[in-house]
Write a protein that holds these residues in place. Structure first.
Motif, mmCIF file in Angstrom:
data_model
loop_
_atom_site.group_PDB
_atom_site.id
_atom_site.type_symbol
_atom_site.label_atom_id
_atom_site.label_comp_id
_atom_site.label_asym_id
_atom_site.label_seq_id
_atom_site.Cartn_x
_atom_site.Cartn_y
_atom_site.Cartn_z
ATOM 1 N N SER A 34 1.593 -1.783 4.265
ATOM 2 C CA SER A 34 1.168 -3.166 4.458
ATOM 3 C C SER A 34 1.001 -3.870 3.114
ATOM 4 C CB SER A 34 -0.128 -3.232 5.270
ATOM 5 O OG SER A 34 -1.170 -2.566 4.596
ATOM 6 N N LYS A 35 1.236 -5.172 3.122
ATOM 7 C CA LYS A 35 1.081 -5.973 1.907
ATOM 8 C C LYS A 35 -0.385 -6.356 1.784
ATOM 9 C CE LYS A 35 5.717 -7.820 1.830
ATOM 10 N NZ LYS A 35 6.564 -9.023 1.776
ATOM 11 N N VAL A 36 -0.957 -6.171 0.590
ATOM 12 C CA VAL A 36 -2.370 -6.459 0.362
ATOM 13 C C VAL A 36 -2.562 -7.256 -0.920
ATOM 14 C CG1 VAL A 36 -3.240 -4.438 1.601
ATOM 15 C CG2 VAL A 36 -2.753 -4.266 -0.831
ATOM 16 N N THR A 37 -3.688 -7.972 -0.966
ATOM 17 C CA THR A 37 -4.157 -8.630 -2.180
ATOM 18 C C THR A 37 -5.486 -7.984 -2.528
ATOM 19 O OG1 THR A 37 -3.078 -10.699 -1.579
ATOM 20 C CG2 THR A 37 -4.834 -10.822 -3.215
ATOM 21 N N VAL A 45 0.839 -1.197 0.000
ATOM 22 C CA VAL A 45 0.000 0.000 0.000
ATOM 23 C C VAL A 45 0.875 1.249 0.000
ATOM 24 C CG1 VAL A 45 -1.736 1.312 1.270
ATOM 25 C CG2 VAL A 45 -1.863 -1.174 1.208
ATOM 26 N N LYS A 46 0.650 2.103 -0.988
ATOM 27 C CA LYS A 46 1.349 3.380 -1.065
ATOM 28 C C LYS A 46 0.509 4.450 -0.383
ATOM 29 C CE LYS A 46 3.645 6.431 -4.364
ATOM 30 N NZ LYS A 46 3.976 6.627 -5.787
ATOM 31 N N THR A 100 11.358 -1.747 -11.723
ATOM 32 C CA THR A 100 10.159 -2.387 -12.260
ATOM 33 C C THR A 100 8.909 -2.066 -11.439
ATOM 34 O OG1 THR A 100 10.540 -4.410 -10.986
ATOM 35 C CG2 THR A 100 11.485 -4.302 -13.212
ATOM 36 N N ALA A 101 9.045 -1.231 -10.401
ATOM 37 C CA ALA A 101 7.902 -0.886 -9.552
ATOM 38 C C ALA A 101 6.858 -0.129 -10.362
ATOM 39 C CB ALA A 101 8.357 -0.055 -8.367
ATOM 40 N N LYS A 102 5.600 -0.487 -10.143
ATOM 41 C CA LYS A 102 4.503 0.121 -10.881
ATOM 42 C C LYS A 102 3.363 0.410 -9.916
ATOM 43 C CE LYS A 102 1.159 -1.018 -14.472
ATOM 44 N NZ LYS A 102 0.637 -2.072 -15.336
ATOM 45 N N ASP A 103 2.832 1.633 -9.952
ATOM 46 C CA ASP A 103 1.697 1.999 -9.098
ATOM 47 C C ASP A 103 0.394 1.679 -9.804
ATOM 48 O OD1 ASP A 103 3.418 2.936 -7.188
ATOM 49 O OD2 ASP A 103 3.113 5.056 -7.631
ATOM 50 N N GLU A 104 -0.563 1.141 -9.048
ATOM 51 C CA GLU A 104 -1.905 0.890 -9.560
ATOM 52 C C GLU A 104 -2.905 1.534 -8.618
ATOM 53 O OE1 GLU A 104 -2.448 -3.313 -10.159
ATOM 54 O OE2 GLU A 104 -1.449 -3.224 -12.091
ATOM 55 N N SER A 161 -10.225 5.619 -2.533
ATOM 56 C CA SER A 161 -9.205 5.081 -3.441
ATOM 57 C C SER A 161 -8.121 4.333 -2.675
ATOM 58 C CB SER A 161 -8.565 6.197 -4.265
ATOM 59 O OG SER A 161 -7.781 7.019 -3.441
ATOM 60 N N LEU A 162 -7.412 3.489 -3.416
ATOM 61 C CA LEU A 162 -6.295 2.718 -2.880
ATOM 62 C C LEU A 162 -5.212 2.698 -3.946
ATOM 63 C CD1 LEU A 162 -5.105 0.652 -0.751
ATOM 64 C CD2 LEU A 162 -6.116 -1.111 -2.198
#
Length: 128
Positions: free
Chosen positions: A94-97, A55-56, A72-76, A62-63
């Motif tokens: 935090s790491k999210v799916t 999570v940025k 290779t980092a890419k924001d979505e 929004s997320l």
């Protein structure tokens, strides 16, 4: 006489299945094809996907997550609404799916699952 009887029985035996096939309606396959075509069109309009990352930033609407590391980092960016199911503590870092649907260029989150924090590694020292 036997030959005539055998020929008559054979003719009847072959005619009965042919009559059954002749009475079957021919339109039963056409609606199935139409249903499949309609399903494919619906699937193309709203596609469902899953992705994961860190999570940025996060807000009520929004997320933003970062996938990959380094160059290779890419924001979505995902749209979050009232029907989005959140599991765990979704906060920065935090790491999210994220399960989401795409409609056009809009990615709408349907569920967000935060990974549980891992316990710190135990260090053991051995005495000599």
């Amino acid at each position: 006489m036997r030959m005539f009887t055998k020929a008559a029985i054979l003719t009847v035996a072959l005619a009965v299945p042919a009559i059954g096939f002749a009475q079957a309606p021919a339109t039963t396959t056409a609606p199935k094809a139409d249903k499949k075509a309609a399903t494919k069109e619906t699937t193309k309009a709203v596609a469902s996907h899953t992705t994961s990352g860190v999570v940025k930033s996060s807000s009520d609407s929004s997320l933003v997550i970062t996938k990959g590391t380094g160059k290779t980092a890419k924001d979505e960016t995902f749209t979050v609404n009232a029907s989005t199911k959140k599991t765990g503590d979704v906060k920065e870092g935090s790491k999210v799916t994220v399960a989401y649907t795409t409609e056009g260029s809009t990615m709408t989150a349907t569920s967000i699952k935060a990974a549980a924090a891992h316990a710190a590694k135990k260090t053991t020292t051995t005495k000599k």
